[in-house]
Design a protein around this motif. Structure first.
Motif, PDB file in Angstrom:
ATOM      1  N   LEU A  99       0.402  -1.308   0.014  1.00 58.24           N
ATOM      2  CA  LEU A  99      -0.203  -0.231   0.392  1.00 58.24           C
ATOM      3  C   LEU A  99       0.991   1.373   0.215  1.00 58.24           C
ATOM      4  N   SER A 100       2.013   1.251   0.962  1.00 64.62           N
ATOM      5  CA  SER A 100       2.543   2.258   1.043  1.00 64.62           C
ATOM      6  C   SER A 100       4.017   2.113   1.107  1.00 64.62           C
ATOM      7  N   MET A 101       5.593   1.840   0.901  1.00 61.36           N
ATOM      8  CA  MET A 101       6.568   2.404   1.102  1.00 61.36           C
ATOM      9  C   MET A 101       7.324   3.276   0.938  1.00 61.36           C
ATOM     10  N   ASN A 102       8.550   3.440   2.265  1.00 64.73           N
ATOM     11  CA  ASN A 102       9.505   3.730   1.780  1.00 64.73           C
ATOM     12  C   ASN A 102      10.684   3.507   2.327  1.00 64.73           C
ATOM     13  N   VAL A 103      11.568   3.975   0.578  1.00 66.10           N
ATOM     14  CA  VAL A 103      13.576   3.199   0.658  1.00 66.10           C
ATOM     15  C   VAL A 103      14.138   4.687   1.692  1.00 66.10           C
ATOM     16  N   ASN A 104      14.936   3.945   2.174  1.00 65.42           N
ATOM     17  CA  ASN A 104      15.963   5.377   2.043  1.00 65.42           C
ATOM     18  C   ASN A 104      17.587   3.836   2.105  1.00 65.42           C
ATOM     19  N   PHE A 105      18.790   5.222   1.280  1.00 69.53           N
ATOM     20  CA  PHE A 105      19.888   4.701   1.163  1.00 69.53           C
ATOM     21  C   PHE A 105      20.981   5.215   1.121  1.00 69.53           C
ATOM     22  N   SER A 106      21.308   4.025   2.133  1.00 74.01           N
ATOM     23  CA  SER A 106      23.043   5.340   3.049  1.00 74.01           C
ATOM     24  C   SER A 106      24.781   4.011   2.336  1.00 74.01           C
ATOM     25  N   ALA A 107      24.638   3.176   1.777  1.00 67.70           N
ATOM     26  CA  ALA A 107      25.534   2.986   1.347  1.00 67.70           C
ATOM     27  C   ALA A 107      25.806   2.112   0.187  1.00 67.70           C
ATOM     28  N   THR A 108      26.797   2.430  -1.115  1.00 68.33           N
ATOM     29  CA  THR A 108      26.960   1.405  -2.197  1.00 68.33           C
ATOM     30  C   THR A 108      27.614   0.192  -1.816  1.00 68.33           C
ATOM     31  N   ALA A 109      27.380  -0.906  -2.791  1.00 66.50           N
ATOM     32  CA  ALA A 109      27.620  -2.330  -3.092  1.00 66.50           C
ATOM     33  C   ALA A 109      27.821  -2.464  -4.260  1.00 66.50           C
ATOM     34  N   ALA A 110      29.116  -3.304  -4.450  1.00 67.96           N
ATOM     35  CA  ALA A 110      29.346  -3.866  -5.236  1.00 67.96           C
ATOM     36  C   ALA A 110      29.305  -4.991  -6.231  1.00 67.96           C
ATOM     37  N   LEU A 111      29.965  -5.636  -7.677  1.00 66.35           N
ATOM     38  CA  LEU A 111      29.526  -7.349  -7.718  1.00 66.35           C
ATOM     39  C   LEU A 111      30.184  -7.871  -7.127  1.00 66.35           C
ATOM     40  N   GLY A 112      28.676  -8.867  -6.896  1.00 62.08           N
ATOM     41  CA  GLY A 112      29.545 -10.290  -5.855  1.00 62.08           C
ATOM     42  C   GLY A 112      29.534 -10.063  -5.024  1.00 62.08           C
ATOM     43  N   THR A 113      28.964  -8.791  -4.174  1.00 61.08           N
ATOM     44  CA  THR A 113      28.538  -8.530  -3.011  1.00 61.08           C
ATOM     45  C   THR A 113      27.365  -9.535  -2.920  1.00 61.08           C
ATOM     46  N   ARG A 114      28.065  -9.655  -1.350  1.00 65.96           N
ATOM     47  CA  ARG A 114      26.726 -10.791  -1.333  1.00 65.96           C
ATOM     48  C   ARG A 114      25.883  -9.861   0.149  1.00 65.96           C
ATOM     49  N   ILE A 115      24.267  -9.757  -0.106  1.00 64.93           N
ATOM     50  CA  ILE A 115      23.558  -9.111   0.691  1.00 64.93           C
ATOM     51  C   ILE A 115      22.209  -9.166   1.493  1.00 64.93           C
ATOM     52  N   ARG A 116      21.705  -9.564   2.222  1.00 63.87           N
ATOM     53  CA  ARG A 116      20.332  -9.788   2.812  1.00 63.87           C
ATOM     54  C   ARG A 116      19.475  -8.484   3.231  1.00 63.87           C
ATOM     55  N   ALA A 117      18.247  -8.477   2.691  1.00 63.19           N
ATOM     56  CA  ALA A 117      17.080  -7.357   3.252  1.00 63.19           C
ATOM     57  C   ALA A 117      15.986  -8.786   4.919  1.00 63.19           C
ATOM     58  N   VAL A 118      16.189  -8.019   5.692  1.00 63.41           N
ATOM     59  CA  VAL A 118      16.386  -8.033   7.364  1.00 63.41           C
ATOM     60  C   VAL A 118      15.023  -8.090   7.831  1.00 63.41           C
ATOM     61  N   ALA A 119      13.837  -7.756   7.201  1.00 58.25           N
ATOM     62  CA  ALA A 119      12.187  -7.720   7.681  1.00 58.25           C
ATOM     63  C   ALA A 119      11.504  -8.021   9.309  1.00 58.25           C
ATOM     64  N   THR A 120      10.706  -6.979   9.779  1.00 56.52           N
ATOM     65  CA  THR A 120      10.268  -7.716  10.761  1.00 56.52           C
ATOM     66  C   THR A 120       8.829  -7.241  10.226  1.00 56.52           C
ATOM     67  N   ARG A 121       7.774  -7.803  10.832  1.00 51.32           N
ATOM     68  CA  ARG A 121       6.362  -6.831  10.740  1.00 51.32           C
ATOM     69  C   ARG A 121       6.540  -6.485  11.911  1.00 51.32           C
ATOM     70  N   ARG A 122       5.962  -5.291  12.651  1.00 52.31           N
ATOM     71  CA  ARG A 122       6.316  -4.042  13.868  1.00 52.31           C
ATOM     72  C   ARG A 122       4.431  -4.269  14.059  1.00 52.31           C
ATOM     73  N   SER A 123       3.770  -4.027  13.488  1.00 50.85           N
ATOM     74  CA  SER A 123       2.458  -4.153  14.034  1.00 50.85           C
ATOM     75  C   SER A 123       1.531  -4.618  12.666  1.00 50.85           C
ATOM     76  N   GLY A 124      -0.244  -4.934  13.255  1.00 48.44           N
ATOM     77  CA  GLY A 124      -1.098  -4.948  11.843  1.00 48.44           C
ATOM     78  C   GLY A 124      -2.420  -5.504  12.720  1.00 48.44           C
ATOM     79  N   GLY A 125      -3.355  -6.038  11.814  1.00 43.27           N
ATOM     80  CA  GLY A 125      -4.399  -6.409  12.296  1.00 43.27           C
ATOM     81  C   GLY A 125      -4.541  -8.033  11.555  1.00 43.27           C
ATOM     82  N   HIS A 126      -6.186  -7.950  11.416  1.00 45.80           N
ATOM     83  CA  HIS A 126      -6.198  -9.204  10.107  1.00 45.80           C
ATOM     84  C   HIS A 126      -5.887  -9.363   8.896  1.00 45.80           C
ATOM     85  N   LYS A 127      -5.728  -8.150   8.312  1.00 47.89           N
ATOM     86  CA  LYS A 127      -5.493  -7.490   6.724  1.00 47.89           C
ATOM     87  C   LYS A 127      -4.656  -6.813   7.296  1.00 47.89           C
TER      88      LYS A 127
END
Length: 142
Positions: free
Chosen positions: A81-109
Motif C-alpha cells: 500500500l505504501s513504502m519508503n526507501v532510504n539509501f545509505s551505502a553502495t555495494a559492488a559486483l559480487g557483494t552478498r546482501i540480505r534484506a532483513v524484514a520484521t513485521r512491526r504491527s498490524g491486524g487481520h488484513k
C-alpha cells in the motif's frame, strides 16, 4: 522453519523474485530474510547496487514477513500500500546482501513492516518501512 517449508515458500514467490536471483534465507512468523549475490544485472551505471534492486528486496522481504503461514498453501500474498526507501551505502559486483524484514504491527488484513538491507559485514546499505494488505492465498493465483 525446516528446509522443505522454506523451499516450498520460495517456489511460491512470484517470478520476479526468481528473476532477480533471490534466495529465501529465513522465514518465520514476523520475520523474513532474503539474500542475493550481486551480478552485473543488479548494478547501476556507476557499477553499484541499483536503487530499484534495493527497493525490490525491501518490498519482497517486508511482504513475506507479514504473510507467514505454517504451510506454503496457507500463505497469502502481500499487496504493497505504501513504502519508503532510504539509501545509505553502495555495494559492488559480487557483494552478498540480505534484506532483513520484521513485521512491526498490524491486524487481520493490514500490517506494517520495516527492513534493513545489509552486506556480509553488516554495513547498512538501505532501509525502509511499508504498509501492506494481505491478499489472496498464493495457491489460488496463477
Amino acid at each position: 522453519m525446516n528446509p522443505d517449508h522454506r523451499q516450498a515458500v520460495a517456489q511460491s514467490v512470484t517470478g520476479f523474485f526468481q528473476d532477480l536471483g533471490c534466495e529465501l534465507l529465513e522465514y518465520s512468523e514476523g520475520r523474513a530474510v532474503v539474500g542475493l549475490t550481486l551480478t552485473a544485472k543488479h548494478l547501476n551505471n556507476a557499477s553499484n547496487l541499483h536503487g530499484g534492486v534495493t527497493a525490490s528486496l525491501l518490498d519482497i522481504a517486508m511482504g513475506l514477513c507479514g504473510t507467514w503461514a505454517p504451510t506454503a498453501d496457507e500463505r497469502r500474498v502481500a499487496i504493497t500500500l505504501s513504502m519508503n526507501v532510504n539509501f545509505s551505502a553502495t555495494a559492488a559486483l559480487g557483494t552478498r546482501i540480505r534484506a532483513v524484514a520484521t513485521r512491526r504491527s498490524g491486524g487481520h488484513k493490514i500490517f506494517m513492516a520495516s527492513c534493513d538491507l545489509l552486506d556480509d559485514n553488516d554495513t547498512l546499505l538501505g532501509f525502509g518501512e511499508g504498509v501492506f494488505k494481505k491478499g489472496a492465498f498464493r495457491k489460488d493465483l496463477p
